[in-house]
Design a protein around this motif. Structure first.
Motif, PDB file in Angstrom:
ATOM      1  N   ALA A 193       0.839  -1.206   0.000  1.00 31.85           N
ATOM      2  CA  ALA A 193       0.000   0.000   0.000  1.00 31.85           C
ATOM      3  C   ALA A 193       0.868   1.249   0.000  1.00 31.85           C
ATOM      4  O   ALA A 193       0.598   2.211  -0.733  1.00 31.85           O
ATOM      5  CB  ALA A 193      -0.931  -0.002   1.202  1.00 31.85           C
ATOM      6  N   ALA A 194       1.924   1.259   0.808  1.00 26.94           N
ATOM      7  CA  ALA A 194       2.837   2.404   0.836  1.00 26.94           C
ATOM      8  C   ALA A 194       3.506   2.582  -0.515  1.00 26.94           C
ATOM      9  O   ALA A 194       3.613   3.706  -1.027  1.00 26.94           O
ATOM     10  CB  ALA A 194       3.876   2.217   1.933  1.00 26.94           C
ATOM     11  N   LYS A 195       3.921   1.474  -1.122  1.00 27.18           N
ATOM     12  CA  LYS A 195       4.553   1.531  -2.441  1.00 27.18           C
ATOM     13  C   LYS A 195       3.599   2.138  -3.466  1.00 27.18           C
ATOM     14  O   LYS A 195       3.982   2.990  -4.254  1.00 27.18           O
ATOM     15  CB  LYS A 195       4.979   0.132  -2.875  1.00 27.18           C
ATOM     16  N   ALA A 196       2.348   1.702  -3.454  1.00 29.72           N
ATOM     17  CA  ALA A 196       1.356   2.215  -4.402  1.00 29.72           C
ATOM     18  C   ALA A 196       1.162   3.711  -4.246  1.00 29.72           C
ATOM     19  O   ALA A 196       0.963   4.432  -5.227  1.00 29.72           O
ATOM     20  CB  ALA A 196       0.030   1.494  -4.207  1.00 29.72           C
ATOM     21  N   ALA A 197       1.226   4.191  -3.013  1.00 30.25           N
ATOM     22  CA  ALA A 197       1.004   5.613  -2.737  1.00 30.25           C
ATOM     23  C   ALA A 197       2.281   6.438  -2.860  1.00 30.25           C
ATOM     24  O   ALA A 197       2.253   7.650  -2.686  1.00 30.25           O
ATOM     25  CB  ALA A 197       0.415   5.775  -1.336  1.00 30.25           C
ATOM     26  N   GLY A 198       3.415   5.784  -3.152  1.00 29.31           N
ATOM     27  CA  GLY A 198       4.677   6.504  -3.277  1.00 29.31           C
ATOM     28  C   GLY A 198       5.209   6.991  -1.947  1.00 29.31           C
ATOM     29  O   GLY A 198       5.884   8.011  -1.865  1.00 29.31           O
ATOM     30  N   ILE A 199       4.919   6.247  -0.892  1.00 32.84           N
ATOM     31  CA  ILE A 199       5.346   6.612   0.461  1.00 32.84           C
ATOM     32  C   ILE A 199       6.569   5.788   0.835  1.00 32.84           C
ATOM     33  O   ILE A 199       6.595   4.577   0.641  1.00 32.84           O
ATOM     34  CB  ILE A 199       4.198   6.348   1.473  1.00 32.84           C
ATOM     35  N   GLU A 200       7.580   6.460   1.366  1.00 32.82           N
ATOM     36  CA  GLU A 200       8.790   5.778   1.818  1.00 32.82           C
ATOM     37  C   GLU A 200       8.446   4.981   3.074  1.00 32.82           C
ATOM     38  O   GLU A 200       8.065   5.537   4.098  1.00 32.82           O
ATOM     39  CB  GLU A 200       9.871   6.814   2.122  1.00 32.82           C
ATOM     40  N   TYR A 201       8.573   3.665   2.996  1.00 37.93           N
ATOM     41  CA  TYR A 201       8.124   2.778   4.065  1.00 37.93           C
ATOM     42  C   TYR A 201       9.291   2.039   4.687  1.00 37.93           C
ATOM     43  O   TYR A 201      10.176   1.566   3.994  1.00 37.93           O
ATOM     44  CB  TYR A 201       7.129   1.771   3.480  1.00 37.93           C
ATOM     45  N   ASN A 202       9.264   1.922   6.019  1.00 41.79           N
ATOM     46  CA  ASN A 202      10.232   1.143   6.776  1.00 41.79           C
ATOM     47  C   ASN A 202       9.453   0.002   7.410  1.00 41.79           C
ATOM     48  O   ASN A 202       8.417   0.224   8.012  1.00 41.79           O
ATOM     49  CB  ASN A 202      10.867   2.029   7.861  1.00 41.79           C
ATOM     50  N   TYR A 203       9.958  -1.210   7.290  1.00 37.53           N
ATOM     51  CA  TYR A 203       9.217  -2.360   7.803  1.00 37.53           C
ATOM     52  C   TYR A 203       9.009  -2.343   9.302  1.00 37.53           C
ATOM     53  O   TYR A 203       8.372  -3.204   9.851  1.00 37.53           O
ATOM     54  CB  TYR A 203       9.885  -3.667   7.371  1.00 37.53           C
ATOM     55  N   GLY A 204       9.514  -1.338   9.980  1.00 43.57           N
ATOM     56  CA  GLY A 204       9.246  -1.167  11.402  1.00 43.57           C
ATOM     57  C   GLY A 204       7.950  -0.399  11.609  1.00 43.57           C
ATOM     58  O   GLY A 204       7.693   0.130  12.667  1.00 43.57           O
TER      59      GLY A 204
END
Length: 92
Positions: A10-21
């Motif tokens: 979901a973060a990838k789709a929205a272009g959001i930098e995501y950390n698995y934490g």
């Protein structure tokens, strides 16, 4: 798909930098990424990805980017949350 995987897609789709934490970088700030629990994050995600949801008597259906699906309850207790997240994850 696990909830953690759904959050990542979901973060990838929205272009959001995501950390698995469970943290994301939004507007230059580090914030918790909890769209399954946070209505504001969830509906901003739905708006950004143009996810449309429809409530039926025992289900929620979703359409986004040519992808559609159904979340039924009581099996999926979080109904609209999972509908939006599943759609976002499919896009991602």
């Amino acid at each position: 798909m696990t909830d953690k995987e759904m959050l990542a897609y979901a973060a990838k789709a929205a272009g959001i930098e995501y950390n698995y934490g469970y943290y994301v970088k939004l507007d230059g700030c580090i914030k918790d990424w909890e769209p399954l629990e946070d209505d504001g994050q969830r509906y901003l995600l739905a708006k950004k990805l143009d996810i449309r949801i429809n409530f039926g008597p025992r289900y929620v259906s979703y359409v986004a980017n040519g992808i559609c699906g159904v979340v039924r309850w009581p099996e999926d207790a979080k109904d609209d949350a999972y509908a939006i997240m599943r759609a976002a994850a499919e896009i991602g």
